[in-house]
Write a protein that holds these residues in place. Structure first.
Motif, PDB file in Angstrom:
ATOM      1  N   HIS A  68       0.860  -1.195   0.000  1.00  0.00           N
ATOM      2  CA  HIS A  68       0.000   0.000   0.000  1.00  0.00           C
ATOM      3  C   HIS A  68       0.894   1.243   0.000  1.00  0.00           C
ATOM      4  CE1 HIS A  68      -3.559  -2.469   0.858  1.00  0.00           C
ATOM      5  NE2 HIS A  68      -2.820  -3.097   1.749  1.00  0.00           N
ATOM      6  N   PRO A  69       1.521   1.560  -1.120  1.00  0.00           N
ATOM      7  CA  PRO A  69       2.513   2.646  -1.149  1.00  0.00           C
ATOM      8  C   PRO A  69       1.944   4.019  -0.817  1.00  0.00           C
ATOM      9  CG  PRO A  69       1.997   1.884  -3.365  1.00  0.00           C
ATOM     10  CD  PRO A  69       1.394   0.899  -2.430  1.00  0.00           C
ATOM     11  N   ASP A  70       0.640   4.202  -0.955  1.00  0.00           N
ATOM     12  CA  ASP A  70       0.035   5.508  -0.685  1.00  0.00           C
ATOM     13  C   ASP A  70      -0.510   5.631   0.739  1.00  0.00           C
ATOM     14  OD1 ASP A  70       0.535   6.328  -3.325  1.00  0.00           O
ATOM     15  OD2 ASP A  70      -1.333   5.411  -4.028  1.00  0.00           O
ATOM     16  N   VAL A  71      -0.247   4.654   1.579  1.00  0.00           N
ATOM     17  CA  VAL A  71      -0.767   4.693   2.939  1.00  0.00           C
ATOM     18  C   VAL A  71      -0.247   5.933   3.676  1.00  0.00           C
ATOM     19  CG1 VAL A  71       1.108   3.314   3.929  1.00  0.00           C
ATOM     20  CG2 VAL A  71      -1.145   3.292   5.012  1.00  0.00           C
ATOM     21  N   LYS A  72      -1.134   6.579   4.455  1.00  0.00           N
ATOM     22  CA  LYS A  72      -0.751   7.777   5.206  1.00  0.00           C
ATOM     23  C   LYS A  72      -0.200   7.453   6.583  1.00  0.00           C
ATOM     24  CE  LYS A  72      -4.690   9.826   5.225  1.00  0.00           C
ATOM     25  NZ  LYS A  72      -5.741  10.846   5.460  1.00  0.00           N
ATOM     26  N   GLY A  73      -0.649   6.340   7.116  1.00  0.00           N
ATOM     27  CA  GLY A  73      -0.226   5.984   8.454  1.00  0.00           C
ATOM     28  C   GLY A  73      -1.017   4.801   8.959  1.00  0.00           C
ATOM     29  N   VAL A  74      -0.768   4.455  10.224  1.00  0.00           N
ATOM     30  CA  VAL A  74      -1.396   3.280  10.813  1.00  0.00           C
ATOM     31  C   VAL A  74      -2.048   3.645  12.139  1.00  0.00           C
ATOM     32  CG1 VAL A  74       0.217   1.689   9.715  1.00  0.00           C
ATOM     33  CG2 VAL A  74       0.741   2.599  11.997  1.00  0.00           C
ATOM     34  N   VAL A  75      -2.993   2.808  12.530  1.00  0.00           N
ATOM     35  CA  VAL A  75      -3.586   2.899  13.858  1.00  0.00           C
ATOM     36  C   VAL A  75      -3.671   1.487  14.408  1.00  0.00           C
ATOM     37  CG1 VAL A  75      -5.953   2.786  12.934  1.00  0.00           C
ATOM     38  CG2 VAL A  75      -5.552   3.710  15.231  1.00  0.00           C
ATOM     39  N   THR A  76      -3.441   1.358  15.707  1.00  0.00           N
ATOM     40  CA  THR A  76      -3.500   0.038  16.329  1.00  0.00           C
ATOM     41  C   THR A  76      -3.845   0.197  17.798  1.00  0.00           C
ATOM     42  OG1 THR A  76      -2.348  -2.094  16.428  1.00  0.00           O
ATOM     43  CG2 THR A  76      -1.092  -0.149  17.097  1.00  0.00           C
ATOM     44  N   ALA A  89       8.791   1.818  13.686  1.00  0.00           N
ATOM     45  CA  ALA A  89       8.863   1.435  12.275  1.00  0.00           C
ATOM     46  C   ALA A  89       8.141   2.429  11.376  1.00  0.00           C
ATOM     47  CB  ALA A  89       8.281   0.037  12.087  1.00  0.00           C
ATOM     48  N   ALA A  90       7.001   2.951  11.825  1.00  0.00           N
ATOM     49  CA  ALA A  90       6.260   3.923  11.027  1.00  0.00           C
ATOM     50  C   ALA A  90       7.028   5.230  10.906  1.00  0.00           C
ATOM     51  CB  ALA A  90       4.882   4.173  11.639  1.00  0.00           C
ATOM     52  N   SER A  91       7.585   5.683  12.012  1.00  0.00           N
ATOM     53  CA  SER A  91       8.339   6.941  11.983  1.00  0.00           C
ATOM     54  C   SER A  91       9.527   6.863  11.042  1.00  0.00           C
ATOM     55  CB  SER A  91       8.814   7.294  13.399  1.00  0.00           C
ATOM     56  OG  SER A  91       7.721   7.540  14.258  1.00  0.00           O
ATOM     57  N   ALA A  92      10.167   5.697  10.984  1.00  0.00           N
ATOM     58  CA  ALA A  92      11.314   5.527  10.090  1.00  0.00           C
ATOM     59  C   ALA A  92      10.914   5.689   8.628  1.00  0.00           C
ATOM     60  CB  ALA A  92      11.943   4.159  10.308  1.00  0.00           C
ATOM     61  N   LEU A  93       9.636   5.431   8.335  1.00  0.00           N
ATOM     62  CA  LEU A  93       9.131   5.566   6.965  1.00  0.00           C
ATOM     63  C   LEU A  93       8.376   6.872   6.752  1.00  0.00           C
ATOM     64  CD1 LEU A  93       7.828   1.919   6.396  1.00  0.00           C
ATOM     65  CD2 LEU A  93       9.949   2.929   5.532  1.00  0.00           C
ATOM     66  N   GLY A  94       8.373   7.731   7.758  1.00  0.00           N
ATOM     67  CA  GLY A  94       7.692   9.021   7.646  1.00  0.00           C
ATOM     68  C   GLY A  94       6.183   8.920   7.709  1.00  0.00           C
ATOM     69  N   LYS A  96       2.433   8.348   9.904  1.00  0.00           N
ATOM     70  CA  LYS A  96       1.763   8.611  11.175  1.00  0.00           C
ATOM     71  C   LYS A  96       1.477   7.292  11.881  1.00  0.00           C
ATOM     72  CE  LYS A  96      -2.648  10.560  12.897  1.00  0.00           C
ATOM     73  NZ  LYS A  96      -2.109  11.644  13.755  1.00  0.00           N
ATOM     74  N   ALA A  97       1.610   7.272  13.208  1.00  0.00           N
ATOM     75  CA  ALA A  97       1.265   6.097  14.009  1.00  0.00           C
ATOM     76  C   ALA A  97       0.361   6.543  15.149  1.00  0.00           C
ATOM     77  CB  ALA A  97       2.516   5.423  14.553  1.00  0.00           C
ATOM     78  N   LEU A  98      -0.914   6.176  15.063  1.00  0.00           N
ATOM     79  CA  LEU A  98      -1.899   6.500  16.098  1.00  0.00           C
ATOM     80  C   LEU A  98      -2.094   5.251  16.949  1.00  0.00           C
ATOM     81  CD1 LEU A  98      -3.901   8.608  17.198  1.00  0.00           C
ATOM     82  CD2 LEU A  98      -5.591   7.736  15.570  1.00  0.00           C
ATOM     83  N   ILE A  99      -1.814   5.369  18.236  1.00  0.00           N
ATOM     84  CA  ILE A  99      -1.783   4.206  19.125  1.00  0.00           C
ATOM     85  C   ILE A  99      -2.873   4.361  20.181  1.00  0.00           C
ATOM     86  CG2 ILE A  99      -0.341   2.756  20.559  1.00  0.00           C
ATOM     87  CD1 ILE A  99       0.833   3.197  17.771  1.00  0.00           C
ATOM     88  N   VAL A 100      -3.782   3.386  20.252  1.00  0.00           N
ATOM     89  CA  VAL A 100      -4.867   3.424  21.236  1.00  0.00           C
ATOM     90  C   VAL A 100      -4.529   2.474  22.378  1.00  0.00           C
ATOM     91  CG1 VAL A 100      -7.345   3.190  21.625  1.00  0.00           C
ATOM     92  CG2 VAL A 100      -6.498   3.865  19.362  1.00  0.00           C
ATOM     93  N   VAL A 101      -4.562   3.004  23.599  1.00  0.00           N
ATOM     94  CA  VAL A 101      -4.278   2.206  24.787  1.00  0.00           C
ATOM     95  C   VAL A 101      -5.465   2.314  25.747  1.00  0.00           C
ATOM     96  CG1 VAL A 101      -1.796   2.626  24.565  1.00  0.00           C
ATOM     97  CG2 VAL A 101      -3.165   4.107  26.053  1.00  0.00           C
ATOM     98  N   PHE A 116       9.027   7.306  20.427  1.00  0.00           N
ATOM     99  CA  PHE A 116       9.309   6.701  19.125  1.00  0.00           C
ATOM    100  C   PHE A 116       8.493   7.335  17.997  1.00  0.00           C
ATOM    101  CE2 PHE A 116      10.729   2.959  21.734  1.00  0.00           C
ATOM    102  CZ  PHE A 116      12.038   2.966  21.290  1.00  0.00           C
ATOM    103  N   GLY A 117       7.713   8.366  18.325  1.00  0.00           N
ATOM    104  CA  GLY A 117       6.991   9.101  17.289  1.00  0.00           C
ATOM    105  C   GLY A 117       5.511   8.803  17.191  1.00  0.00           C
ATOM    106  N   GLY A 118       4.969   8.019  18.106  1.00  0.00           N
ATOM    107  CA  GLY A 118       3.550   7.682  18.064  1.00  0.00           C
ATOM    108  C   GLY A 118       2.687   8.727  18.746  1.00  0.00           C
ATOM    109  N   GLU A 119       1.430   8.816  18.315  1.00  0.00           N
ATOM    110  CA  GLU A 119       0.417   9.637  18.986  1.00  0.00           C
ATOM    111  C   GLU A 119      -0.459   8.698  19.799  1.00  0.00           C
ATOM    112  OE1 GLU A 119      -3.544  12.319  17.919  1.00  0.00           O
ATOM    113  OE2 GLU A 119      -1.996  12.021  16.376  1.00  0.00           O
ATOM    114  N   VAL A 120      -0.536   8.914  21.109  1.00  0.00           N
ATOM    115  CA  VAL A 120      -1.214   7.988  22.010  1.00  0.00           C
ATOM    116  C   VAL A 120      -2.592   8.518  22.386  1.00  0.00           C
ATOM    117  CG1 VAL A 120      -1.116   6.826  24.250  1.00  0.00           C
ATOM    118  CG2 VAL A 120       0.981   7.147  22.902  1.00  0.00           C
TER     119      VAL A 120
END
Length: 326
Positions: A68-76, A89-94, A96-101, A116-120
Motif C-alpha cells: 500500500h505505497p500511498d498509505v498515510k499511516g497506521v492505527v492500532t 517502524a512507522a516513523s522511520a518511513l515518515g 503517522k502512528a496512532l496508538i490506542v491504549v 518513538f513518534g507515536g500519537e497515544v
C-alpha cells in the motif's frame, strides 16, 4: 495462514538486522542450579524497544509500504510493546502512528510510544475495548488498521526463535508467553521450518486465562476480565487466527498466578541481573511451577520484554520473596 519456511524467516531476519542486531541467548548457571535443568533464556528485553514486538513492527511496516505505497499511516491498539514497535517502524518511513491504549495504561510505556513518534490515545477499560476504538479511528482518519495478529508480524517475531534454535537446537521444551499470539506462533513457525522436535508450551496469566481455557476446550472461550499486572498477557479473547495455530501445535498451556510472575521477576534479577516485565517473566514462572518434571532437561524460556514501570518493579523487588531459597 501461510506456513512460513526457513527462507521466509531468514529474509525477515536480514531486514530486521538493518535496524537492530540479533539478541543474545544464554544458559544461565544460577538458573540451572535453582531449577535442576539447563535453562536457556532468550533476551528479547535487549531490543531497541525493550521487547520482541519490534521485530514484527519492522517486517509489517516494510510489507505495508510495499503493498500500500500511498498509505498515510497506521492505527492500532496495544498495552505498549506492540505500539512501540509500530511507532518506531512507522516513523522511520515518515508515516503517522496512532496508538490506542486502555485508560490507566502504563505511563512509562505511553511515554516510550510517544518517544518513538507515536500519537497515544487512551480509550476503554481494557485492551479489547481499545481495539474497538482503534477500528473506529481507522475509518475516521483514513489510516491502516494494524491487527494484533498478522502473518507479517509472525514472520518478524519468528526471527528470535530462529536465533535461539540455531544456538540451542536440542531444547526439550520452550516456554513462551501468550498475549495475542504472535510470539508463540512465531516460535512454532521456526520450529517447523527447522524440523525440530522441541515441545512448545504456552503461558498465560491465571487472571487472563482465555487462551488456556480455549486450548483445553478446543474452542475459543472469552473471559469477563483480564486483570493481571502482566499487561502483555491481558487479553480477554484469543485471536482466532493465532488460536488456530497454537491450539493445534502447542504441547500444553500453563497458567501462572500474579505471585508466581512476581517471583519470576525477582529470580531473573537475582540470578541474571536482568529486568523483566510481568509478561516477560511469565515463561520462567511456568518453568518454576513445572520444575519437578523438567529435571535434567534442556529448557528454554522467552524473556519477551523488560518494559515495566519503575513503581511496579520497585514494589515487586521489595516484596517478601523466597527467591534466595533454592
Amino acid at each position: 495462514m501461510h506456513r512460513l519456511n526457513r527462507d521466509d524467516i531468514e529474509q525477515a531476519a536480514r531486514r530486521i538486522y538493518q535496524v537492530m542486531p540479533a539478541t543474545a541467548q544464554y544458559a544461565w548457571p544460577l538458573l540451572a542450579e535453582r531449577l535442576g535443568c539447563t535453562v536457556w533464556v532468550k533476551h528479547e528485553n535487549h531490543t531497541p524497544t525493550g521487547a520482541f514486538k519490534v521485530r514484527g513492527g519492522i517486517t509489517f511496516m516494510h510489507w505495508l509500504k510495499h503493498v500500500h505505497p500511498d498509505v498515510k499511516g497506521v492505527v492500532t491498539a496495544t498495552r505498549g510493546n506492540h505500539g512501540q514497535s509500530l511507532a518506531l517502524a512507522a516513523s522511520a518511513l515518515g508515516l503517522k502512528a496512532l496508538i490506542v491504549v486502555p485508560e490507566g495504561n502504563s505511563l512509562e510505556k505511553n511515554n516510550a510510544m510517544r518517544g518513538f513518534g507515536g500519537e497515544v490515545v487512551e480509550y476503554g477499560i481494557d485492551f479489547d475495548e481499545a481495539r474497538e476504538e482503534a477500528a473506529r479511528l481507522a475509518d475516521v482518519h483514513d489510516l491502516y488498521l494494524v491487527p494484533p495478529f498478522h502473518i507479517e508480524l509472525v514472520k518478524g517475531v519468528a526471527t528470535y526463535a530462529l536465533e535461539l534454535f540455531k544456538a540451542a537446537p536440542d531444547l526439550d521444551t520452550l516456554y513462551v508467553p501468550i498475549g495475542c499470539g504472535s510470539g508463540i506462533c512465531g516460535v512454532i513457525a521456526a520450529r517447523e521450518a527447522l524440523g525440530l522436535n522441541t515441545k512448545v508450551v504456552g503461558v498465560v496469566a491465571r487472571e487472563a486465562a482465555a487462551a488456556k481455557l480455549s486450548f483445553d476446550a478446543g474452542v475459543i472461550c472469552e473471559t469477563a476480565s483480564a486483570n493481571t499486572f502482566a499487561d502483555g498477557l491481558a487479553v480477554r479473547k484469543p485471536v482466532a487466527d493465532a488460536f488456530a495455530i497454537y491450539g493445534a501445535e502447542a504441547a500444553r498451556i500453563v497458567s501462572v498466578s500474579e505471585s508466581e510472575i512476581a517471583e519470576a521477576m525477582r529470580v531473573y534479577y537475582t540470578d541474571t541481573h536482568n529486568l523483566a516485565e510481568g509478561a516477560g517473566a511469565a515463561a520462567l514462572a511456568a518453568l518454576i511451577q513445572e520444575r519437578e518434571t523438567m529435571q535434567g532437561k534442556r529448557v528454554g524460556v522467552i524473556l519477551s520484554g523488560g518494559n515495566v514501570d519503575r513503581s511496579v518493579y520497585a514494589k515487586v523487588l521489595g516484596s517478601d520473596s523466597a527467591s534466595d531459597r533454592r
